[in-house]
Design a protein around this motif. Structure first.
Motif, mmCIF file in Angstrom:
data_model
loop_
_atom_site.group_PDB
_atom_site.id
_atom_site.type_symbol
_atom_site.label_atom_id
_atom_site.label_comp_id
_atom_site.label_asym_id
_atom_site.label_seq_id
_atom_site.Cartn_x
_atom_site.Cartn_y
_atom_site.Cartn_z
ATOM 1 N N ASP A 43 13.448 -3.182 -7.803
ATOM 2 C CA ASP A 43 13.407 -3.014 -6.346
ATOM 3 C C ASP A 43 14.276 -4.040 -5.619
ATOM 4 O O ASP A 43 14.312 -4.075 -4.392
ATOM 5 N N GLY A 44 14.990 -4.891 -6.394
ATOM 6 C CA GLY A 44 15.902 -5.868 -5.807
ATOM 7 C C GLY A 44 15.292 -7.213 -5.493
ATOM 8 O O GLY A 44 16.000 -8.140 -5.101
ATOM 9 N N THR A 45 13.992 -7.359 -5.655
ATOM 10 C CA THR A 45 13.350 -8.633 -5.344
ATOM 11 C C THR A 45 13.578 -9.636 -6.470
ATOM 12 O O THR A 45 13.704 -9.258 -7.637
ATOM 13 N N PRO A 46 13.621 -10.909 -6.136
ATOM 14 C CA PRO A 46 13.808 -11.920 -7.169
ATOM 15 C C PRO A 46 12.524 -12.150 -7.963
ATOM 16 O O PRO A 46 11.427 -11.937 -7.452
ATOM 17 N N PRO A 47 12.649 -12.582 -9.210
ATOM 18 C CA PRO A 47 11.474 -12.873 -10.030
ATOM 19 C C PRO A 47 10.743 -14.127 -9.545
ATOM 20 O O PRO A 47 11.283 -14.913 -8.777
ATOM 21 N N GLU A 48 9.500 -14.283 -10.042
ATOM 22 C CA GLU A 48 8.676 -15.427 -9.651
ATOM 23 C C GLU A 48 9.167 -16.743 -10.254
ATOM 24 O O GLU A 48 9.086 -17.783 -9.634
ATOM 25 N N ASP A 49 9.642 -16.696 -11.505
ATOM 26 C CA ASP A 49 10.094 -17.913 -12.175
ATOM 27 C C ASP A 49 11.231 -17.563 -13.143
ATOM 28 O O ASP A 49 11.578 -16.402 -13.314
ATOM 29 N N PHE A 50 11.799 -18.581 -13.762
ATOM 30 C CA PHE A 50 12.965 -18.359 -14.606
ATOM 31 C C PHE A 50 12.648 -17.522 -15.840
ATOM 32 O O PHE A 50 13.447 -16.662 -16.217
ATOM 33 N N ALA A 51 11.516 -17.732 -16.476
ATOM 34 C CA ALA A 51 11.173 -16.940 -17.668
ATOM 35 C C ALA A 51 11.096 -15.455 -17.306
ATOM 36 O O ALA A 51 11.598 -14.598 -18.039
ATOM 37 N N GLU A 52 10.483 -15.147 -16.149
ATOM 38 C CA GLU A 52 10.431 -13.747 -15.712
ATOM 39 C C GLU A 52 11.843 -13.227 -15.438
ATOM 40 O O GLU A 52 12.179 -12.088 -15.758
ATOM 41 N N GLU A 53 12.685 -14.063 -14.848
ATOM 42 C CA GLU A 53 14.069 -13.668 -14.564
ATOM 43 C C GLU A 53 14.816 -13.335 -15.861
ATOM 44 O O GLU A 53 15.528 -12.333 -15.939
ATOM 45 N N ALA A 54 14.626 -14.163 -16.874
ATOM 46 C CA ALA A 54 15.291 -13.925 -18.159
ATOM 47 C C ALA A 54 14.785 -12.636 -18.805
ATOM 48 O O ALA A 54 15.572 -11.846 -19.345
ATOM 49 N N ARG A 55 13.486 -12.410 -18.759
ATOM 50 C CA ARG A 55 12.935 -11.160 -19.322
ATOM 51 C C ARG A 55 13.412 -9.933 -18.538
ATOM 52 O O ARG A 55 13.740 -8.907 -19.121
ATOM 53 N N GLN A 56 13.465 -10.058 -17.222
ATOM 54 C CA GLN A 56 13.922 -8.935 -16.410
ATOM 55 C C GLN A 56 15.407 -8.659 -16.656
ATOM 56 O O GLN A 56 15.826 -7.507 -16.722
ATOM 57 N N ALA A 57 16.205 -9.699 -16.824
ATOM 58 C CA ALA A 57 17.626 -9.499 -17.148
ATOM 59 C C ALA A 57 17.752 -8.728 -18.462
ATOM 60 O O ALA A 57 18.559 -7.798 -18.578
ATOM 61 N N SER A 58 16.932 -9.081 -19.435
ATOM 62 C CA SER A 58 16.922 -8.365 -20.710
ATOM 63 C C SER A 58 16.534 -6.906 -20.506
ATOM 64 O O SER A 58 17.169 -5.997 -21.057
ATOM 65 N N ASP A 59 15.510 -6.661 -19.708
ATOM 66 C CA ASP A 59 15.092 -5.285 -19.413
ATOM 67 C C ASP A 59 16.215 -4.515 -18.727
ATOM 68 O O ASP A 59 16.437 -3.332 -19.012
ATOM 69 N N ASN A 60 16.926 -5.178 -17.813
ATOM 70 C CA ASN A 60 18.022 -4.519 -17.100
ATOM 71 C C ASN A 60 19.157 -4.159 -18.056
ATOM 72 O O ASN A 60 19.750 -3.080 -17.954
ATOM 73 N N VAL A 61 19.456 -5.055 -18.990
ATOM 74 C CA VAL A 61 20.471 -4.764 -20.009
ATOM 75 C C VAL A 61 20.011 -3.591 -20.865
ATOM 76 O O VAL A 61 20.775 -2.658 -21.131
ATOM 77 N N CYS A 62 18.753 -3.623 -21.292
ATOM 78 C CA CYS A 62 18.210 -2.537 -22.136
ATOM 79 C C CYS A 62 18.333 -1.182 -21.458
ATOM 80 O O CYS A 62 18.665 -0.182 -22.102
ATOM 81 N N GLU A 63 18.057 -1.134 -20.165
ATOM 82 C CA GLU A 63 18.132 0.139 -19.449
ATOM 83 C C GLU A 63 19.555 0.680 -19.438
ATOM 84 O O GLU A 63 19.779 1.867 -19.662
ATOM 85 N N ALA A 64 20.533 -0.170 -19.194
ATOM 86 C CA ALA A 64 21.927 0.286 -19.214
ATOM 87 C C ALA A 64 22.318 0.758 -20.609
ATOM 88 O O ALA A 64 22.976 1.795 -20.769
ATOM 89 N N LEU A 65 21.911 0.022 -21.633
ATOM 90 C CA LEU A 65 22.228 0.416 -23.015
ATOM 91 C C LEU A 65 21.542 1.730 -23.376
ATOM 92 O O LEU A 65 22.147 2.602 -24.005
ATOM 93 N N ARG A 66 20.290 1.887 -22.961
ATOM 94 C CA ARG A 66 19.555 3.114 -23.245
ATOM 95 C C ARG A 66 20.296 4.329 -22.704
ATOM 96 O O ARG A 66 20.363 5.366 -23.349
ATOM 97 N N ARG A 67 20.910 4.190 -21.562
ATOM 98 C CA ARG A 67 21.603 5.311 -20.922
ATOM 99 C C ARG A 67 22.849 5.757 -21.681
ATOM 100 O O ARG A 67 23.361 6.835 -21.415
ATOM 101 N N VAL A 68 23.324 4.925 -22.603
ATOM 102 C CA VAL A 68 24.476 5.327 -23.431
ATOM 103 C C VAL A 68 24.080 5.468 -24.897
ATOM 104 O O VAL A 68 24.934 5.495 -25.783
ATOM 105 N N GLY A 69 22.781 5.531 -25.156
ATOM 106 C CA GLY A 69 22.319 5.738 -26.525
ATOM 107 C C GLY A 69 22.358 4.495 -27.393
ATOM 108 O O GLY A 69 22.463 4.580 -28.610
ATOM 109 N N ALA A 70 22.265 3.336 -26.787
ATOM 110 C CA ALA A 70 22.298 2.068 -27.530
ATOM 111 C C ALA A 70 21.044 1.263 -27.208
ATOM 112 O O ALA A 70 20.257 1.626 -26.335
ATOM 113 N N GLY A 71 20.869 0.157 -27.925
ATOM 114 C CA GLY A 71 19.749 -0.746 -27.694
ATOM 115 C C GLY A 71 20.168 -2.172 -27.948
ATOM 116 O O GLY A 71 21.314 -2.441 -28.334
#
Length: 137
Positions: A43-71
């Protein structure tokens, strides 16, 4: 990592981290180059702390990879930029939780990122092998 890609251990990287010194990309592979990805929530909001930010960045990468059949297991190269050296320990812990293989890796400390509310940006390249049938389409 894609079985056909080769992780190269020249014994340099082991002294500083859990990554490969180099990764080969085989003929016939599709390279997926991922833009710098922040840890902003969907939704565009920033994470609560750095660990959440790092996990969310990973999730964001995963979503882009998923869309091209990768992981994440297809990632051959990761580059990460941080704005605060004190966050590196948390980032390494999150990275070890989400990436179990040893891609080539680069970590850079920068004065600030374009979005001042965020402290991390990650980019990478994945390698996806196509079947022989897909290569001839």
């Amino acid at each position: 990592m894609t079985a056909a890609a080769q992780l190269i251990d020249a014994r340099t990287s082991r002294r500083i981290g859990t990554h490969s010194d180099a990764v080969t990309i085989p003929a016939g592979a599709t390279q997926v180059v991922r833009s710098g990805t922040s840890g902003s929530r969907p939704d565009g909001t920033p994470p609560e702390d750095f660990a959440e930010e790092a996990r969310q960045a990973s999730d964001n990468v995963c979503e882009a990879l998923r869309r091209v059949g990768a992981g994440l297991s297809d990632v051959g190269l990761v580059r990460s930029w941080f704005a605060d050296r004190d966050d590196s320990g948390a980032y390494v812990r999150v990275r070890k939780d989400v990436i179990s293989h040893r891609p080539a890796y680069m970590l850079v400390l920068v004065p600030q990122l374009i979005l001042l509310s965020l402290c991390l940006e990650v980019e990478g390249t994945a390698v996806v092998m196509r079947s022989a049938a897909e290569q001839h389409e």
